[in-house]
Design an enzyme around this catalytic site. Sequence first.
Site, mmCIF file in Angstrom:
data_model
loop_
_atom_site.group_PDB
_atom_site.id
_atom_site.type_symbol
_atom_site.label_atom_id
_atom_site.label_comp_id
_atom_site.label_asym_id
_atom_site.label_seq_id
_atom_site.Cartn_x
_atom_site.Cartn_y
_atom_site.Cartn_z
ATOM 1 N N ILE A 95 0.906 -1.280 -0.024
ATOM 2 C CA ILE A 95 -0.037 0.083 -0.163
ATOM 3 C C ILE A 95 0.989 1.278 0.179
ATOM 4 C CG2 ILE A 95 -1.891 1.221 1.424
ATOM 5 C CD1 ILE A 95 -2.774 -1.611 0.257
ATOM 6 N N ASN A 110 -4.378 1.325 -10.362
ATOM 7 C CA ASN A 110 -4.078 -0.042 -10.151
ATOM 8 C C ASN A 110 -4.958 -0.966 -10.810
ATOM 9 O OD1 ASN A 110 -3.185 -2.166 -8.113
ATOM 10 N ND2 ASN A 110 -4.911 -1.789 -6.950
ATOM 11 N N HIS A 112 -7.074 -4.575 -10.191
ATOM 12 C CA HIS A 112 -7.306 -5.539 -9.194
ATOM 13 C C HIS A 112 -8.377 -6.525 -9.662
ATOM 14 C CE1 HIS A 112 -8.327 -6.478 -4.832
ATOM 15 N NE2 HIS A 112 -9.615 -6.515 -5.029
ATOM 16 N N GLY A 146 -7.253 4.874 0.341
ATOM 17 C CA GLY A 146 -7.556 3.686 0.883
ATOM 18 C C GLY A 146 -7.011 2.505 0.090
ATOM 19 N N ASP A 148 -7.745 -0.170 -2.319
ATOM 20 C CA ASP A 148 -8.613 -0.508 -3.599
ATOM 21 C C ASP A 148 -10.021 0.232 -3.389
ATOM 22 O OD1 ASP A 148 -7.413 -3.821 -3.028
ATOM 23 O OD2 ASP A 148 -6.455 -2.231 -4.171
HETATM 24 C C1 GRF Z 1 -2.907 -9.524 -10.868
HETATM 25 O O1 GRF Z 1 -4.329 -10.317 -10.894
HETATM 26 C C2 GRF Z 1 -3.163 -8.346 -9.868
HETATM 27 O O2 GRF Z 1 -4.361 -7.712 -10.196
HETATM 28 C C3 GRF Z 1 -3.097 -8.921 -8.644
HETATM 29 O O3 GRF Z 1 -2.113 -9.791 -8.661
HETATM 30 C C4 GRF Z 1 -1.993 -10.181 -9.976
HETATM 31 C C5 GRF Z 1 -0.431 -9.953 -10.395
HETATM 32 O O4 GRF Z 1 -0.166 -10.602 -11.493
HETATM 33 N N1 GRF Z 1 -2.940 -8.047 -7.606
HETATM 34 P P1 GRF Z 1 1.074 -10.434 -12.386
HETATM 35 O O5 GRF Z 1 2.192 -10.282 -11.436
HETATM 36 O O6 GRF Z 1 0.865 -9.217 -13.174
HETATM 37 O O7 GRF Z 1 1.158 -11.748 -13.170
#
Ligand code: GRF
Length: 203
Positions: A95, A110, A112, A146, A148
Amino acid sequence: VESSRRLVVLVSGEGTNLQALLSACADEAYGARVVAVGADRDGITGLRRAEEAGVPTFVVPLGAGDDRDAWNRALADRVASGQPDLVVLAGFMKIVSPDFLDRFPQRVVNTHPALLPAFPGSRAVQQTLAYGAKVTGVTVHLVDPGVDTGPVIAQAVVPVLDGDDELSLHERIKSVERVLLVETVGRMMRDGYDVDGRQVRLR
Ligand code: GRF
């Protein structure tokens, strides 16, 4: 090409989202290039992918007892030296602080692996399965202080299939995620975007 926008990408692991951005940037028409890749730990595939693409890398480790503010400052300094038009957190598992974000206002995104506000945090895929959700998806959002919780830029839906486990579901999510991330970042960099409170509009 000077006209292309500058991306700094932060990773913590496999880097498949980074890889998708690196591949997209190989086409000048994409309009952006990855000028640096940073991580909070060494020895990860994400950094190898950057090196193979000839992109400079940096690591700002966060040790258990480390001062979090000092870490955020050091990380922000490294990111800032890339003079980024956009900072992309692509599987970055730390974070970042409000002070970090203040250095790059409205310029940190980001990705997610869930449809926020559902299932924020680092266990989104596992929580999606445990909950028994029938659809999930991907959210690309601006990062706010925050976890996400920042304004949504783009989302895409991914089905949860009977028999899915965390790996199969996360792989299906990631196959959609890397496409959405590349498309969204490309449009933000080529055409620009406007932020009005929680509303983000791609031009
Ligand atoms: C992705 O799905 C991201 O959203 C999550 O972890 C994964 C990372 O995958 N936080 P990579 O390192 O880009 O292969």
